[in-house]
Design a protein around this motif. Structure first.
Motif, PDB file in Angstrom:
ATOM      1  N   VAL A 162       0.844  -1.198   0.000  1.00 28.98           N
ATOM      2  CA  VAL A 162       0.000   0.000   0.000  1.00 28.98           C
ATOM      3  C   VAL A 162       0.879   1.247   0.000  1.00 28.98           C
ATOM      4  O   VAL A 162       0.594   2.234  -0.678  1.00 28.98           O
ATOM      5  CB  VAL A 162      -0.951  -0.004   1.209  1.00 28.98           C
ATOM      6  N   GLY A 163       1.987   1.199   0.753  1.00 26.67           N
ATOM      7  CA  GLY A 163       2.875   2.355   0.831  1.00 26.67           C
ATOM      8  C   GLY A 163       3.546   2.685  -0.485  1.00 26.67           C
ATOM      9  O   GLY A 163       3.654   3.861  -0.849  1.00 26.67           O
ATOM     10  N   ILE A 164       3.992   1.673  -1.226  1.00 25.32           N
ATOM     11  CA  ILE A 164       4.722   1.941  -2.458  1.00 25.32           C
ATOM     12  C   ILE A 164       3.790   2.219  -3.638  1.00 25.32           C
ATOM     13  O   ILE A 164       4.213   2.749  -4.668  1.00 25.32           O
ATOM     14  CB  ILE A 164       5.664   0.763  -2.801  1.00 25.32           C
ATOM     15  N   GLY A 165       2.510   1.892  -3.480  1.00 27.66           N
ATOM     16  CA  GLY A 165       1.563   2.134  -4.575  1.00 27.66           C
ATOM     17  C   GLY A 165       1.458   3.606  -4.932  1.00 27.66           C
ATOM     18  O   GLY A 165       1.383   3.963  -6.120  1.00 27.66           O
TER      19      GLY A 165
ATOM     20  N   ARG B 103      10.629 -10.009   0.253  1.00 32.40           N
ATOM     21  CA  ARG B 103      11.505  -8.958   0.785  1.00 32.40           C
ATOM     22  C   ARG B 103      12.457  -8.450  -0.301  1.00 32.40           C
ATOM     23  O   ARG B 103      12.664  -7.241  -0.448  1.00 32.40           O
ATOM     24  CB  ARG B 103      12.285  -9.505   1.984  1.00 32.40           C
ATOM     25  N   TRP B 104      13.018  -9.349  -1.087  1.00 38.33           N
ATOM     26  CA  TRP B 104      13.909  -8.939  -2.171  1.00 38.33           C
ATOM     27  C   TRP B 104      13.153  -8.179  -3.255  1.00 38.33           C
ATOM     28  O   TRP B 104      13.672  -7.216  -3.826  1.00 38.33           O
ATOM     29  CB  TRP B 104      14.602 -10.163  -2.775  1.00 38.33           C
ATOM     30  N   LEU B 105      11.929  -8.606  -3.543  1.00 38.62           N
ATOM     31  CA  LEU B 105      11.122  -7.912  -4.547  1.00 38.62           C
ATOM     32  C   LEU B 105      10.825  -6.484  -4.113  1.00 38.62           C
ATOM     33  O   LEU B 105      10.964  -5.540  -4.899  1.00 38.62           O
ATOM     34  CB  LEU B 105       9.813  -8.670  -4.778  1.00 38.62           C
ATOM     35  N   MET B 106      10.439  -6.312  -2.849  1.00 37.38           N
ATOM     36  CA  MET B 106      10.129  -4.973  -2.353  1.00 37.38           C
ATOM     37  C   MET B 106      11.377  -4.102  -2.316  1.00 37.38           C
ATOM     38  O   MET B 106      11.330  -2.908  -2.640  1.00 37.38           O
ATOM     39  CB  MET B 106       9.491  -5.063  -0.970  1.00 37.38           C
ATOM     40  N   ALA B 107      12.515  -4.696  -1.942  1.00 36.46           N
ATOM     41  CA  ALA B 107      13.765  -3.943  -1.916  1.00 36.46           C
ATOM     42  C   ALA B 107      14.137  -3.467  -3.314  1.00 36.46           C
ATOM     43  O   ALA B 107      14.589  -2.324  -3.500  1.00 36.46           O
ATOM     44  CB  ALA B 107      14.880  -4.806  -1.328  1.00 36.46           C
ATOM     45  N   THR B 108      13.951  -4.322  -4.305  1.00 34.11           N
ATOM     46  CA  THR B 108      14.263  -3.944  -5.690  1.00 34.11           C
ATOM     47  C   THR B 108      13.380  -2.798  -6.155  1.00 34.11           C
ATOM     48  O   THR B 108      13.853  -1.835  -6.771  1.00 34.11           O
ATOM     49  CB  THR B 108      14.084  -5.158  -6.616  1.00 34.11           C
ATOM     50  N   MET B 109      12.083  -2.886  -5.867  1.00 33.50           N
ATOM     51  CA  MET B 109      11.160  -1.820  -6.270  1.00 33.50           C
ATOM     52  C   MET B 109      11.471  -0.521  -5.535  1.00 33.50           C
ATOM     53  O   MET B 109      11.463   0.563  -6.131  1.00 33.50           O
ATOM     54  CB  MET B 109       9.709  -2.249  -6.007  1.00 33.50           C
TER      55      MET B 109
END
Length: 294
Positions: free
Chosen positions: A136-139, A250-256
């Motif tokens: 929700v935060g990165i959207g 976690r890795w996916l969110m870090a990459t984004m």
């Protein structure tokens, strides 16, 4: 035997002068009644459109009203073109949060705009885990960055300098929101990475508040203190489950997250150079450089 005299031949029982007052009133109001029936049928059909519209009235007053207020205030400062574009970029950013939250089935309120503070949507129910909170935060920054990129593209394609300025501000606002602290979007995103990232975010915000004093930054700084304090106390079992995120996620969110930061820094740099170039071209058109005689 009671004998009544016969009426004369010219007597007409239907003549208005011979009718009672109720009959005359009924006859006079007949056309009005017909019109009333037509109006009633019209509104009976219209209710299927009015009632759904009334359901959205609070949203229109809350979002539309605060949005118009912000546009009016910023128009006094920057002119209506930039004010309108700026507030629309904020709306696009908030819609990013709204879309992702509803994708997860979370109940959210309509966007509310606060002059000099930005905009926000109220989550009526908390995310169930850190991964959901991060998404929700990165959207918002993701969709907001696309909005800034659209401004950049319009400015480049049609050669309109104001769109470069809007793009730069759009990149900057989304980048600032990615600061990993407090209730900013970055603070929500790093819950899926490591909550300890709140510490460098808090330090960066503190440096900004000290060397570039701003009441908004100070508010954000104090609002972030509860989360900073929570790092140094024992977590409950429920809190530990909340922060459990699969390594792949976690890795996916870090990459984004870090990829978006890099893209926004690049966007700010490019739009700044484009704006300077358009200003230089405009200056040369109005004040051409005279050749020096030898």
């Amino acid at each position: 035997m009671d004998l009544q005299p016969e009426p004369p031949a010219s007597y007409d029982a239907a003549h208005p002068s011979r009718q009672g007052w109720f009959a005359r009133l009924k006859k006079a109001l007949g056309p009005v009644a017909v019109v009333g029936v037509v109006i009633a049928k019209f509104f009976a059909k219209l209710k299927f459109f009015i009632l759904p519209a009334l359901k959205f009235l609070p949203i229109l007053l809350k979002s539309g009203g605060t949005m118009l207020l912000m546009i009016w205030i910023y128009t006094m400062m920057w002119g209506w073109k930039f004010a309108l574009g700026f507030v629309l970029l904020l709306l696009i950013h908030e819609c990013g949060h709204l879309i992702v939250a509803r994708k997860f089935g979370l109940k959210v309120g309509a966007p509310v705009f606060i002059p000099f503070m930005g905009a926000f949507i109220a989550l009526k129910e908390a995310p169930r885990n850190a991964w959901m909170e991060a998404c929700v935060g990165i959207g918002g920054p993701m969709l907001g960055s696309l909005g800034a990129l659209a401004c950049n593209s319009v400015g480049e394609f049609f050669d309109i300098p104001i769109f470069f300025a809007l793009a730069w501000f759009g990149y900057f606002l989304n980048l600032f929101n990615l600061t990993p602290v407090g209730m900013l979007d970055g603070g929500r995103i790093v819950t899926a990475l490591s909550p300890w990232l709140w510490l460098p975010g808090f330090a960066a915000l503190g440096w900004l508040a000290w060397f570039h004093p701003n009441f908004i930054v100070w508010i954000l700084l104090f609002a972030s203190l509860p989360r900073i304090f929570s790092l140094f106390r024992q977590r409950t079992e429920e809190e530990r489950r909340y922060y459990e995120v699969a390594p792949a996620r976690r890795w996916l969110m870090a990459t984004m997250y870090f990829g978006l930061i890099g893209a926004l820094v690049l966007g700010m740099h490019v739009s700044h150079l484009q704006l300077i170039e358009r200003v230089r071209q405009a200056r040369d058109r109005f004040h051409p450089v005279q050749p020096v005689a030898e």
